[in-house]
Design an enzyme around this catalytic site. Sequence first.
Site, short mmCIF file in Angstrom:
data_model
loop_
_atom_site.label_atom_id
_atom_site.label_comp_id
_atom_site.label_asym_id
_atom_site.label_seq_id
_atom_site.Cartn_x
_atom_site.Cartn_y
_atom_site.Cartn_z
N LYS A 216 0.81 -1.22 0.00
CA LYS A 216 0.00 0.00 0.00
C LYS A 216 0.85 1.27 0.00
CE LYS A 216 -4.21 -2.10 1.50
NZ LYS A 216 -4.02 -3.46 2.04
C1 LIG Z 1 -4.59 -4.56 1.48
C2 LIG Z 1 -3.87 -5.82 1.41
C3 LIG Z 1 -4.27 -6.85 0.55
C4 LIG Z 1 -5.55 -6.76 -0.27
O1 LIG Z 1 -5.49 -5.80 -1.27
P1 LIG Z 1 -6.83 -5.33 -2.02
O2 LIG Z 1 -6.40 -4.24 -2.91
O3 LIG Z 1 -7.76 -4.86 -0.93
O4 LIG Z 1 -7.38 -6.51 -2.73
C5 LIG Z 1 -3.49 -7.99 0.46
N1 LIG Z 1 -2.37 -8.13 1.22
C6 LIG Z 1 -1.96 -7.17 2.05
C7 LIG Z 1 -0.73 -7.40 2.86
C8 LIG Z 1 -2.68 -5.98 2.18
O5 LIG Z 1 -2.25 -5.03 3.02
#
Ligand SMILES: *Cc1c(COP(=O)(O)O)cnc(C)c1O
Length: 460
Positions: free
Chosen positions: A111
């Site tokens: 993210k």
């Molecule tokens: C947010 C997250 C996901 C999922 O991502 P999406 O975009 O919501 O599908 C998967 N793995 C980790 C470690 C995350 O932080």
Amino acid sequence: MKYISTRNSSKTFEFKDVFIKGLADDGGLFIPKSFNKFSKSDIDEFKDLNYQELAKKIIYPFIGNFMNENDLSKIIDKSYSVFRKKNVVDLVKVGDRSVLELFHGPTLAFKDVAMQLLGSFYEYYLNNENKKLNIVVATSGDTGAAAIDAIKGKKNVNIFVLHPHNRVSPVQRKLMTTGKEQNVFNIAINGNFDDCQNLVKLMFADKNFSQDIKMSGVNSINWARIITQSVYYFYSYFLVEDNKQPINFSVPTGNFGDVYAGYLAKKMGLPINKLIVATNQNDILHRAISKGSYEVEKVHETISPSMDIQIASNFERLIYDLNDGDDIQTAEVMKNIKENGKYIIDQKKLNIINNNFLSSRMSEEEVLKTINTVYEKYSIVLDPHSAIGYGVFDKINLNGNNIVLATAHPCKFPDAIKKAINLKADLPEELMFVLNEEEKFDIIENDVDKVKKHIKERIQ
Ligand SMILES: *Cc1c(COP(=O)(O)O)cnc(C)c1O
């Protein structure tokens, strides 16, 4: 580029509205009205670019008159300078697949890739417009930390982060709650992630409140996040051994944001064969993609908490495509999901989905076993989310280049790692200090009025 809402295609928006609002007023998600596909020769020309240069080429067409190319270029270089890898991400061969490590940013999850850039976009926007904003965001653990790191200390903006109390890992929580900056506010909600997400939705929907506090959102439905995440799909395309072979991505999925970014890359012309939606036992998307049944069930707590979600908000963007861009039909489907908690996808639409997406789910036991096997065979420690991405390639056999998106650093989930391989997963040296810092957060009931009151008191 002009944008529309998935629930009303007659009204157009600029990137600035899309980015600041996050969600359209009609409850729909923003998508481009249209965009140009890159040709094969355009894509071939991307081959020698570093990550930052590639990001500029891909993102610029989507931001329109929000900023000029030169400003974007400076912002991308600055935002990505905080990553521990020069090219932001890294591709590592692990057995017969490649692992795309996306966790080399300041808060150790993918993210950061989008959020660092968004933080700079806010700064740019607020400087130019002389405005103040309050960002309110729900997190299952990783979004919050990434958003806080991107916003902390920035002028004219506060950030309020709602996380489900006792349902994020201690390291995830500490990465959110140990900052000293005055513009960061952490709220632990007595509820699960879907409750947090719902509270944010309710606050946005209350126009008096949201306009009064000048509320803005950075949840994974934010188009600016999606477009920045498409970049690493392109980048990894040039890193695999032989990109004349089909390329498949397996994506640990919760809100359908990251995997949608892959689909967007494909729509932009990147020759992706299949995108695999990899879920934990909260498998609404697996049921939708394999059987056509998108049906909301109870959320289970798992060792991959960032995927403990039953309402995959970004799925609406795919539903819009399945309905051939018919906004009224899309609004109808969304209303049905809201009222009845389910959507049955007919065979014709399911075939269209399966041209692009396959899916699989992993049980808790399978996740632990995958972490263990990969460690025993290759001495690589996968975090539980990434292990789900890795493991589903054992269930779905595809030829060609198989790339797993590694979405978090294993140290964020030490309990699971200990259970799987009896090893302590340490934080990178630079981040060790957060373990001993004092934490700051308030615990509030799952009650929108209480949360609103709390926020108002803090911005006075
Ligand atoms: C947010 C997250 C996901 C999922 O991502 P999406 O975009 O919501 O599908 C998967 N793995 C980790 C470690 C995350 O932080």
